[in-house]
Design an enzyme around this catalytic site. Structure first.
Site, PDB file in Angstrom:
ATOM      1  N   GLY A  42       0.843  -1.189   0.000  1.00  0.00           N
ATOM      2  CA  GLY A  42       0.000   0.000   0.000  1.00  0.00           C
ATOM      3  C   GLY A  42       0.876   1.235   0.000  1.00  0.00           C
ATOM      4  O   GLY A  42       2.055   1.178   0.360  1.00  0.00           O
ATOM      5  N   GLY A  45       1.431   5.978   4.157  1.00  0.00           N
ATOM      6  CA  GLY A  45       0.269   6.579   4.815  1.00  0.00           C
ATOM      7  C   GLY A  45      -0.994   5.753   4.716  1.00  0.00           C
ATOM      8  O   GLY A  45      -2.063   6.177   5.161  1.00  0.00           O
ATOM      9  N   SER A  46      -0.883   4.521   4.154  1.00  0.00           N
ATOM     10  CA  SER A  46      -2.080   3.686   3.969  1.00  0.00           C
ATOM     11  C   SER A  46      -2.479   2.940   5.239  1.00  0.00           C
ATOM     12  O   SER A  46      -3.555   2.355   5.310  1.00  0.00           O
ATOM     13  CB  SER A  46      -1.849   2.677   2.834  1.00  0.00           C
ATOM     14  OG  SER A  46      -0.760   1.827   3.145  1.00  0.00           O
ATOM     15  N   GLY A  47      -1.591   2.932   6.252  1.00  0.00           N
ATOM     16  CA  GLY A  47      -1.921   2.240   7.506  1.00  0.00           C
ATOM     17  C   GLY A  47      -1.139   0.957   7.729  1.00  0.00           C
ATOM     18  O   GLY A  47      -1.377   0.252   8.716  1.00  0.00           O
ATOM     19  N   LYS A  48      -0.190   0.653   6.833  1.00  0.00           N
ATOM     20  CA  LYS A  48       0.548  -0.616   6.945  1.00  0.00           C
ATOM     21  C   LYS A  48       1.301  -0.720   8.273  1.00  0.00           C
ATOM     22  O   LYS A  48       1.180  -1.708   8.998  1.00  0.00           O
ATOM     23  CB  LYS A  48       1.573  -0.764   5.795  1.00  0.00           C
ATOM     24  CG  LYS A  48       1.018  -0.676   4.399  1.00  0.00           C
ATOM     25  CD  LYS A  48       2.065  -0.977   3.343  1.00  0.00           C
ATOM     26  CE  LYS A  48       3.263  -0.052   3.366  1.00  0.00           C
ATOM     27  NZ  LYS A  48       2.964   1.348   3.012  1.00  0.00           N
ATOM     28  N   SER A  49       2.099   0.300   8.579  1.00  0.00           N
ATOM     29  CA  SER A  49       2.931   0.236   9.796  1.00  0.00           C
ATOM     30  C   SER A  49       2.077   0.259  11.056  1.00  0.00           C
ATOM     31  O   SER A  49       2.379  -0.431  12.039  1.00  0.00           O
ATOM     32  CB  SER A  49       3.936   1.389   9.815  1.00  0.00           C
ATOM     33  OG  SER A  49       4.888   1.199   8.785  1.00  0.00           O
ATOM     34  N   GLU A 173       9.835  -3.524   5.537  1.00  0.00           N
ATOM     35  CA  GLU A 173      10.788  -3.136   4.480  1.00  0.00           C
ATOM     36  C   GLU A 173      12.202  -3.654   4.798  1.00  0.00           C
ATOM     37  O   GLU A 173      13.161  -2.883   4.893  1.00  0.00           O
ATOM     38  CB  GLU A 173      10.824  -1.601   4.329  1.00  0.00           C
ATOM     39  CG  GLU A 173       9.498  -0.975   3.926  1.00  0.00           C
ATOM     40  CD  GLU A 173       9.215  -1.106   2.416  1.00  0.00           C
ATOM     41  OE1 GLU A 173      10.026  -1.711   1.685  1.00  0.00           O
ATOM     42  OE2 GLU A 173       8.176  -0.600   1.989  1.00  0.00           O
TER      43      GLU A 173
END
Length: 292
Positions: A42, A45-49, A173
């Protein structure tokens, strides 16, 4: 090892209850099966972390439940009960070498187990075993971690997490900043750990080739929501959808779509270089024969 992971209606707000509240996760429902290799993709800023920090309760859901193995985490869960979970779910952050701090590689790897009450002798033995597991030569163990190459430092950081003997390995990552060879070596290491130790792998990545080559399940995040999930083949079957969500294709798939415009036909869109070669070989052979 059988640590199942479930999110049920998980919402998360940063600075909840203040005028600056921002909702980072919205109604997330997901299921990660034991032993699987799940890629999370994503845009920034998509919310992954934010989502993966719920996997070892660095963050707790504002509402909804996260279940990891037999542990159910809600907004009410007492932090005192979370220490065993942090051993079960190992987290390797982006640029993990920034978290190295001990004077030798061996001490850095042994730090985690000692923090969980393992004796110095046992932690040292465990550290040596995990260093070998990640391909660090014994001659490096007495050196400062800061004298090593970027790829070696990353291996030290991964070994430090493995020394806690987790059942789930979460990597944010893990190949960022490495050259192509270093990237390949780290991904091969992760796959080997999954195969040999039965670990469940959760990988955040922008590298779509890594998703195609290694993952068996993909979660696509967008604006704090889980907008799509499925196998890599399902996710990469719709280039227009991916483009609309600013996501790329694996390089082999991208090349195959370009070849399709030039008249080549593919029964199944290839995801990897090997699949591309298998699909192209008979067509190229047929073309060569027709010119004889």
């Amino acid at each position: 090892m059988a640590t199942e992971i479930k999110f049920e209606q998980v919402n998360y707000w940063y600075q909840a209850g203040t005028p600056f509240a921002v909702q980072a996760l919205k109604n997330i429902d997901l299921h990660i099966t034991p032993g699987s290799f799940t890629a999370v993709v994503g845009q920034t800023g998509s919310g992954k972390s934010t989502m993966i920090q719920h996997l070892n309760a660095l963050l707790k859901p504002s509402s909804g439940t996260v279940t990891i193995g037999d542990q159910v985490i809600t907004n009410e869960t007492n932090n005192k009960h979370l220490k065993p979970l942090r051993k079960k779910v190992g987290m390797v952050f982006q640029f993990p070498e920034n978290q190295l701090f001990e004077e030798t590689v061996l001490k850095d790897i042994a730090f985690g187990p000692q923090n969980f009450g393992v004796s110095e002798a046992d932690a040292t033995a465990l550290a040596k075993r995990m260093a070998a597991e990640v391909g660090l030569d014994e001659s490096l163990l007495s050196r400062s971690p800061f004298d090593l190459s970027g790829g070696q430092m990353r291996r030290v950081a991964i070994a430090g997490v493995l020394a806690l003997e987790p059942e789930v390995l979460v990597l944010d990552e893990p190949t960022a900043g490495l050259d192509p060879r270093g990237r390949l070596e780290i991904m091969q290491l992760v796959t080997q750990l999954r195969d040999e130790q039965g670990l469940t792998i959760v990988l955040i990545t922008h590298q779509m080739d890594d998703v195609a080559n290694y993952a068996d399940h993909v979660l696509v995040m967008g604006h704090g929501e889980l907008i799509k999930q499925g196998s890599p083949r399902e996710i990469f079957s719709d280039p227009k959808w991916l483009e609309a969500h600013q996501l790329g294709l694996p390089s082999a798939t991208k090349f195959a779509y370009e070849l399709q415009q030039a008249g080549f036909r593919f029964d199944t869109m290839p995801l990897t270089v090997d699949e591309l070669a298998d699909e192209l070989a008979p067509q190229l052979q047929k073309g060569a024969n027709s010119h004889e």
